[in-house]
Design an enzyme around this catalytic site. Structure first.
Site, PDB file in Angstrom:
ATOM      1  CG  HIS A 273     -96.649 -93.182 -15.962  1.00 30.55           C
ATOM      2  ND1 HIS A 273     -97.682 -93.636 -15.174  1.00 30.55           N
ATOM      3  CD2 HIS A 273     -96.940 -91.893 -16.277  1.00 30.55           C
ATOM      4  CE1 HIS A 273     -98.561 -92.646 -15.010  1.00 30.55           C
ATOM      5  NE2 HIS A 273     -98.132 -91.587 -15.670  1.00 30.55           N
TER       6      HIS A 273
ATOM      7  CG  ASN B  61    -101.699 -90.853 -15.745  1.00 28.88           C
ATOM      8  OD1 ASN B  61    -101.266 -91.451 -14.768  1.00 28.88           O
ATOM      9  ND2 ASN B  61    -101.091 -89.801 -16.267  1.00 28.88           N
TER      10      ASN B  61
ATOM     11  CB  CYS C 217     -96.663 -90.407 -12.993  1.00 29.39           C
ATOM     12  SG  CYS C 217     -98.118 -89.380 -13.139  1.00 29.39           S
TER      13      CYS C 217
HETATM   14  N1  COA Z   1    -112.079 -83.266 -25.821  1.00 32.94           N
HETATM   15  C1  COA Z   1    -112.111 -82.568 -26.958  1.00 32.94           C
HETATM   16  N2  COA Z   1    -111.237 -81.596 -27.240  1.00 32.94           N
HETATM   17  C2  COA Z   1    -110.277 -81.333 -26.349  1.00 32.94           C
HETATM   18  C3  COA Z   1    -110.170 -82.047 -25.132  1.00 32.94           C
HETATM   19  C4  COA Z   1    -111.137 -83.047 -24.875  1.00 32.94           C
HETATM   20  N3  COA Z   1    -111.115 -83.779 -23.753  1.00 32.94           N
HETATM   21  N4  COA Z   1    -109.118 -81.561 -24.442  1.00 32.94           N
HETATM   22  C5  COA Z   1    -108.574 -80.607 -25.195  1.00 32.94           C
HETATM   23  N5  COA Z   1    -109.264 -80.463 -26.339  1.00 32.94           N
HETATM   24  C6  COA Z   1    -109.024 -79.525 -27.428  1.00 32.94           C
HETATM   25  C7  COA Z   1    -108.207 -78.328 -27.002  1.00 32.94           C
HETATM   26  O1  COA Z   1    -109.054 -77.346 -26.435  1.00 32.94           O
HETATM   27  C8  COA Z   1    -107.613 -77.884 -28.304  1.00 32.94           C
HETATM   28  O2  COA Z   1    -108.588 -77.169 -29.037  1.00 32.94           O
HETATM   29  P1  COA Z   1    -108.168 -75.880 -29.905  1.00 32.94           P
HETATM   30  O3  COA Z   1    -107.193 -76.412 -30.924  1.00 32.94           O
HETATM   31  O4  COA Z   1    -109.466 -75.439 -30.435  1.00 32.94           O
HETATM   32  O5  COA Z   1    -107.533 -74.955 -28.910  1.00 32.94           O
HETATM   33  C9  COA Z   1    -107.365 -79.197 -29.046  1.00 32.94           C
HETATM   34  O6  COA Z   1    -108.217 -80.171 -28.408  1.00 32.94           O
HETATM   35  C10 COA Z   1    -105.938 -79.667 -28.992  1.00 32.94           C
HETATM   36  O7  COA Z   1    -105.489 -79.574 -27.640  1.00 32.94           O
HETATM   37  P2  COA Z   1    -104.071 -80.054 -27.231  1.00 32.94           P
HETATM   38  O8  COA Z   1    -103.889 -79.816 -25.752  1.00 32.94           O
HETATM   39  O9  COA Z   1    -103.040 -79.488 -28.152  1.00 32.94           O
HETATM   40  O10 COA Z   1    -104.195 -81.622 -27.519  1.00 32.94           O
HETATM   41  P3  COA Z   1    -103.111 -82.741 -27.438  1.00 32.94           P
HETATM   42  O11 COA Z   1    -103.026 -83.479 -28.703  1.00 32.94           O
HETATM   43  O12 COA Z   1    -101.828 -82.238 -26.837  1.00 32.94           O
HETATM   44  O13 COA Z   1    -103.752 -83.749 -26.381  1.00 32.94           O
HETATM   45  C11 COA Z   1    -103.466 -84.346 -24.107  1.00 32.94           C
HETATM   46  C12 COA Z   1    -103.995 -83.321 -25.072  1.00 32.94           C
HETATM   47  C13 COA Z   1    -103.716 -83.877 -22.696  1.00 32.94           C
HETATM   48  C14 COA Z   1    -104.223 -85.655 -24.337  1.00 32.94           C
HETATM   49  C15 COA Z   1    -101.957 -84.569 -24.375  1.00 32.94           C
HETATM   50  O14 COA Z   1    -101.293 -83.332 -24.459  1.00 32.94           O
HETATM   51  C16 COA Z   1    -101.299 -85.382 -23.330  1.00 32.94           C
HETATM   52  O15 COA Z   1    -101.637 -86.525 -23.086  1.00 32.94           O
HETATM   53  N6  COA Z   1    -100.272 -84.827 -22.665  1.00 32.94           N
HETATM   54  C17 COA Z   1     -99.562 -85.485 -21.634  1.00 32.94           C
HETATM   55  C18 COA Z   1    -100.391 -85.428 -20.391  1.00 32.94           C
HETATM   56  C19 COA Z   1     -99.937 -86.395 -19.367  1.00 32.94           C
HETATM   57  O16 COA Z   1     -99.577 -87.501 -19.683  1.00 32.94           O
HETATM   58  N7  COA Z   1     -99.968 -85.967 -18.110  1.00 32.94           N
HETATM   59  C20 COA Z   1     -99.566 -86.753 -17.054  1.00 32.94           C
HETATM   60  C21 COA Z   1     -98.090 -86.882 -17.046  1.00 32.94           C
HETATM   61  S1  COA Z   1     -97.641 -88.165 -16.041  1.00 32.94           S
END
Ligand code: COA
Length: 328
Positions: free
Chosen positions: A255, A285, A115
């Protein structure tokens, strides 16, 4: 040797017509529009069709950027294509785009920095123009991420979309153009976002495909924290290097990874919400394409005009990050 300021003199963007909404994703994985919206800010993302691939969008974006710059393809001496999702492993997508444009006087190459790739390209090209090695270059961020996304993994498949943005860089008057720019990486965080299969470590076999190793893997939660910290730190450093204060920045284009990451970076920097651009709801993204798409949207809507001072900051798999301050 006299130093020549380098800046962006034309931009363009392009994305597939196909759209994947949160409602569409609800039918594919166990998720909800409400979860995706509150955790990421994303409502929809563009998705390439089977017969669409990265260079098509990169070329279209580049054509539009050249038109805005008033240049011909033959005027371009270097094409840097930032992509993590090339058309194929060989030749590089930069050379494919070169052929599609008819930019016969250029060298085409790819930058593989996820990214942050667009800022990697800008940083390299800036120094080549500044030292007089080249006059005009194209920096393109182009991705078809949806072909690398595992639609059985709800943690990643909701995030990514496809598209491309392009910038023509060239000489600009003093105190305009790129005022400060820097790129960084830390390979120790490799496993926060990676795609293990298909390279020389795990060549494509039936086994790697069965194990879904050809798709992106991500530890979203850990990545989130590193992303906020890295982007805020490099942004502050670049504002200072440009000899500016936070208040001098008219517009921040981060980004577009997650609305919560954007909000956290802005809050750490002390930049008010109205100065921060977001289009994540419409595009998701798009990795290296996200910053140039967002910049071109700002030019089209009049948020960027002559004299606007812009801060760009990116973060991606690798991990990689970067910051750029520029004045139009
Ligand atoms: N729908 C519903 N539930 C979901 C889900 C979805 N699409 N994806 C994950 N979950 C669940 C998980 O399984 C977890 O459940 P649990 O508590 O029962 O285990 C819960 O939601 C929380 O998951 P978590 O990963 O802690 O959520 P989060 O608040 O961190 O959000 C992202 C997840 C991916 C949205 C977030 O971490 C994020 O955006 N990270 C950065 C990713 C990114 O930008 N990547 C590219 C970098 S350039």
């Amino acid at each position: 040797m006299a130093s020549q300021n380098a800046g962006i003199i034309g931009m363009g963007h392009s994305y597939p017509e196909g759209i994947l909404t949160n409602a569409d994703l609800e039918k594919i994985v166990e998720t909800s529009d409400e979860w995706i919206t509150t955790r990421t800010g994303i409502k929809q993302r563009h998705k390439a069709a089977e017969n669409e691939y990265t260079s098509m969008f990169g070329t279209e974006a580049a054509k539009r950027a050249l038109e805005k710059a008033g240049l011909r393809p033959e005027d371009i001496e270097l094409i840097v294509c930032a992509t993590t999702t090339p058309d194929q492993i060989l030749p590089c997508t930069g050379a494919i785009i070169q052929a599609q444009l008819g930019a016969h006087n250029a060298a085409g190459m790819d930058v593989f920095a996820a990214c942050s790739g667009f800022l990697y390209g800008i940083t390299m090209v800036e120094s080549m123009i500044r030292t007089g090695q080249i006059k005009y270059a194209l920096v393109i961020g182009a991705e078809v991420l949806t072909k690398y996304v595992d639609y059985t993994d709800r943690g990643t498949c909701i995030l990514f979309g496809d598209g491309a943005g392009a910038a023509v860089l060239g000489p600009v008057p003093e105190d305009k153009g790129i005022l400060a720019t820097k790129i960084r990486s830390d390979g120790r965080f490799e496993e926060q976002l990676y795609c293990p299969g298909g390279g020389t470590k795990y060549g494509t076999t039936h086994e790697t495909i069965d194990k879904r190793m050809h798709y992106f893997k991500m530890k979203g939660n850990e990545l989130f924290k590193v992303a906020v910290r890295s982007m805020a730190e490099i942004s502050a450093e670049m504002i200072e290097k440009a000899g500016l204060a936070v208040n001098d920045i008219d517009l921040v284009i981060p980004h577009q990874a997650n609305q919560r990451i954007t909000d956290a970076v802005a809050s750490r920097l002390g930049v008010p919400e109205e100065k921060v651009y977001s289009n994540i709801a419409m595009h998701g993204n798009t990795s290296s394409a996200s910053i140039p798409i967002a910049m071109d949207e700002c030019i089209e809507s009049g948020r960027i005009t002559e004299g606007t001072t812009v801060l760009l900051t990116a973060f991606g798999g690798g991990v990689t990050w970067g910051g750029t301050v520029l004045r139009f």
